[in-house]
Design a protein around this motif. Sequence first.
Motif, PDB file in Angstrom:
ATOM      1  N   ASP A   1       0.825  -1.206   0.000  1.00  0.00           N
ATOM      2  CA  ASP A   1       0.000   0.000   0.000  1.00  0.00           C
ATOM      3  C   ASP A   1       0.862   1.261   0.000  1.00  0.00           C
ATOM      4  N   LEU A   2       1.930   1.268   0.791  1.00  0.00           N
ATOM      5  CA  LEU A   2       2.831   2.417   0.821  1.00  0.00           C
ATOM      6  C   LEU A   2       3.504   2.607  -0.536  1.00  0.00           C
ATOM      7  N   ILE A   3       3.902   1.528  -1.140  1.00  0.00           N
ATOM      8  CA  ILE A   3       4.558   1.603  -2.454  1.00  0.00           C
ATOM      9  C   ILE A   3       3.612   2.238  -3.467  1.00  0.00           C
ATOM     10  N   ARG A   4       2.367   1.798  -3.490  1.00  0.00           N
ATOM     11  CA  ARG A   4       1.394   2.381  -4.429  1.00  0.00           C
ATOM     12  C   ARG A   4       1.185   3.863  -4.121  1.00  0.00           C
ATOM     13  N   HIS A   5       1.116   4.202  -2.849  1.00  0.00           N
ATOM     14  CA  HIS A   5       0.901   5.595  -2.443  1.00  0.00           C
ATOM     15  C   HIS A   5       2.092   6.480  -2.838  1.00  0.00           C
TER      16      HIS A   5
ATOM     17  N   GLY B   1       3.697  10.164 -12.494  1.00  0.00           N
ATOM     18  CA  GLY B   1       4.713  11.072 -13.015  1.00  0.00           C
ATOM     19  C   GLY B   1       6.094  10.890 -12.419  1.00  0.00           C
ATOM     20  N   ASP B   2       6.215  10.073 -11.401  1.00  0.00           N
ATOM     21  CA  ASP B   2       7.503   9.864 -10.730  1.00  0.00           C
ATOM     22  C   ASP B   2       7.595   8.409 -10.269  1.00  0.00           C
ATOM     23  N   PRO B   3       7.736   7.476 -11.214  1.00  0.00           N
ATOM     24  CA  PRO B   3       7.657   6.050 -10.882  1.00  0.00           C
ATOM     25  C   PRO B   3       8.766   5.512  -9.983  1.00  0.00           C
ATOM     26  N   ARG B   4       9.851   6.242  -9.796  1.00  0.00           N
ATOM     27  CA  ARG B   4      10.938   5.750  -8.944  1.00  0.00           C
ATOM     28  C   ARG B   4      11.011   6.505  -7.622  1.00  0.00           C
ATOM     29  N   ARG B   5       9.996   7.280  -7.275  1.00  0.00           N
ATOM     30  CA  ARG B   5      10.020   8.066  -6.040  1.00  0.00           C
ATOM     31  C   ARG B   5      10.219   7.176  -4.809  1.00  0.00           C
ATOM     32  N   PHE B   6       9.481   6.095  -4.742  1.00  0.00           N
ATOM     33  CA  PHE B   6       9.588   5.200  -3.594  1.00  0.00           C
ATOM     34  C   PHE B   6      11.028   4.726  -3.415  1.00  0.00           C
TER      35      PHE B   6
END
Length: 194
Positions: free
Chosen positions: A162-166, A171-176
Amino acid sequence: MAQHRTERADAARNRRAVLRATEQLLHEGGGEHVSIDRVAALAGVGKGTVFRRFGSRAGLLQALLEERSRDLRDGIADGPPPLGPGAPVRDRLLAFLDGLGAIAEGNAVLLSAHEQACAEDKYGDPSYRSWHGHLRGLLGEARPDLDADFLAHALLAVFDGDLIRHMTPPGDPRRFTRSVQHMATALLDGPAQP
């Protein structure tokens, strides 16, 4: 002997079909949509075949996660640096977190379903044990003054579906992944504890 090879080829084909069906059901409706009956029907195999090979719904999800992380596991063991042996520990840690983050960002639904299905034995899961052992070793080498066992668990705790999806906006797929790497870097650079 030829029949033995055919059975092994059939078993491999069935395994691939079952894992593809599991993945399709995850994408269609999330973890709640995955059941042994649905997987077997979609894969075109008997329910008994799925049970014998994977044992349970949790076993299906574990096998799919293992498949998704095979390249990462192989790279850690004998791949080129920085993921593989031979690079400085900091570089290896960041490369590992980059690889694990890519798996997580691309498989957040699988991770959520896996977390729910394997909740009773999360720490015994083969993927988790492998990731934890690698992190513990790297952290122990980089910061012998800290509890590497705990820190490895703490870093892995953020790999929550859930955190990963959040934390993975379109627009920023590598933010996590970047955020986890920054956290790990801060941990490595932090002051020594008394």
